[in-house]
Design a protein around this motif. Structure first.
Motif, short mmCIF file in Angstrom:
data_model
loop_
_atom_site.label_atom_id
_atom_site.label_comp_id
_atom_site.label_asym_id
_atom_site.label_seq_id
_atom_site.Cartn_x
_atom_site.Cartn_y
_atom_site.Cartn_z
N TYR A 274 0.89 -1.25 -0.07
CA TYR A 274 0.13 -0.07 0.09
C TYR A 274 0.74 1.38 0.07
O TYR A 274 0.53 2.13 -0.69
CB TYR A 274 -0.86 0.06 1.29
N TYR B 64 0.97 4.10 -2.68
CA TYR B 64 0.27 5.47 -1.98
C TYR B 64 1.16 6.55 -2.11
O TYR B 64 0.97 7.99 -2.35
CB TYR B 64 0.22 5.06 -0.50
N PHE C 205 -6.37 6.99 -6.85
CA PHE C 205 -6.06 5.62 -6.36
C PHE C 205 -6.36 4.81 -7.91
O PHE C 205 -5.67 3.91 -8.24
CB PHE C 205 -6.98 5.19 -5.39
N ASN D 72 -10.31 9.35 -4.69
CA ASN D 72 -10.70 7.92 -5.27
C ASN D 72 -10.19 7.81 -6.67
O ASN D 72 -9.54 6.67 -7.06
CB ASN D 72 -12.10 7.80 -5.35
N ILE E 175 -7.25 -2.44 -4.86
CA ILE E 175 -6.89 -0.93 -4.91
C ILE E 175 -8.29 -0.32 -4.49
O ILE E 175 -8.19 0.78 -3.75
CB ILE E 175 -6.78 -0.55 -6.52
N TRP F 279 -7.80 -0.18 -0.82
CA TRP F 279 -6.90 0.95 -0.28
C TRP F 279 -7.36 2.32 -0.50
O TRP F 279 -7.52 3.19 0.48
CB TRP F 279 -5.60 0.91 -1.50
N SER F 280 -8.38 2.87 -1.41
CA SER F 280 -8.98 3.97 -1.55
C SER F 280 -9.78 4.30 -0.63
O SER F 280 -10.47 5.22 -0.24
CB SER F 280 -9.61 3.90 -3.13
#
Length: 250
Positions: free
Chosen positions: A24, A28, A61, A58, A120, A123-124
């Motif tokens: 991540y 990131y 990402f 969003n 992903i 993550w977002s």
């Protein structure tokens, strides 16, 4: 960590692996500066602006493209014939002073070809409008929430439940009482309060059910035709029956 600890105690768990926060942070870092520019302008009482910021982050990402070696490492453990849960598990999700439990995204019944996309999206989900506002109000740096992702084989559940090993209602005998809430279909329906459930109080010392709270079970969450989840009607023969029998509870 808790899945690992369950396995050390010989508790049966569906096969799984964890994509650590290291991956991540690697991706990131590519968009961190642009995220900071957006979050620095946040006003906690301006909900519309927070929603706009969340949407822009969003999209940032979604521009991420994983290296082939990282994709291969993740997908190398995936069986094309099976469905998986892709579940967020954030570092700092539950602390002594703050909690993000249930606010990050998880996805059920995902096929191999969609796993990377859902990683992903997990993550977002650290930058939903709710979390951005929560962090801003509590003066928590937005970068503090680091997202690991668990990829775990799905179980096609006929019935599911949540259990408290100690009664949270603090009854006279609460340390000996387990509380079980169960419904039909996969557990997402129960934890998200999307389906009707039965609740049982089981006294471990007396080895018997001491209290029950039944409902008419009309809805359940199950796998959709091509994956994902859908709501389905519970068959009429099961709607007024107890979800769990005594053997399953004890």
């Amino acid at each position: 960590r808790n899945l690992y600890l369950m396995e050390t105690q010989k508790i049966k768990t569906p096969s799984w692996f964890c994509i650590s926060i290291d991956l991540y942070l690697k991706y990131y870092s590519l968009i961190e500066d642009r995220i900071n520019i957006l979050t620095d302008k946040i006003k906690t009482d301006d909900v519309n602006f927070i929603n706009e910021v969340s949407e822009k982050i969003n999209h940032l990402f979604l521009t991420i493209e994983l290296d082939k070696s990282d994709k291969d490492l993740i997908l190398g453990s995936i069986d094309e014939s099976k469905f998986y849960a892709v579940r967020s598990s954030a570092l700092g999700e539950d602390g002594l002073n703050n909690s993000f439990a249930g606010q990050l995204s998880s996805f059920l019944y995902i096929k191999k070809e969609n796993i990377i996309e859902k990683v992903i999206e997990c993550w977002s989900s650290a930058y939903t409008a709710r979390i951005i506002q929560y962090n801003s109000i509590n003066n928590i740096p937005h970068s503090k929430l680091k997202v690991a992702v668990i990829v775990q084989e799905m179980v096609h559940s006929r019935k599911s439940g949540v259990m408290f090993s100690v009664n949270p209602m603090m009854t006279d005998d609460f340390t000996n009482e387990a509380i079980i809430t169960a419904g039909y279909g996969v557990g997402e329906g129960i934890v998200s309060d999307l389906v009707e459930t039965d609740t049982y109080t089981y006294n471990r010392t007396k080895k018997r059910i001491t209290k029950t709270d039944y409902s008419k079970k009309e809805k359940m969450i199950v796998m959709g035709k091509d994956g994902g989840t859908i709501e389905k009607k519970v068959s009429s023969s099961l709607q007024n029956r107890s979800v769990l029998n005594h053997k399953e509870i004890s």
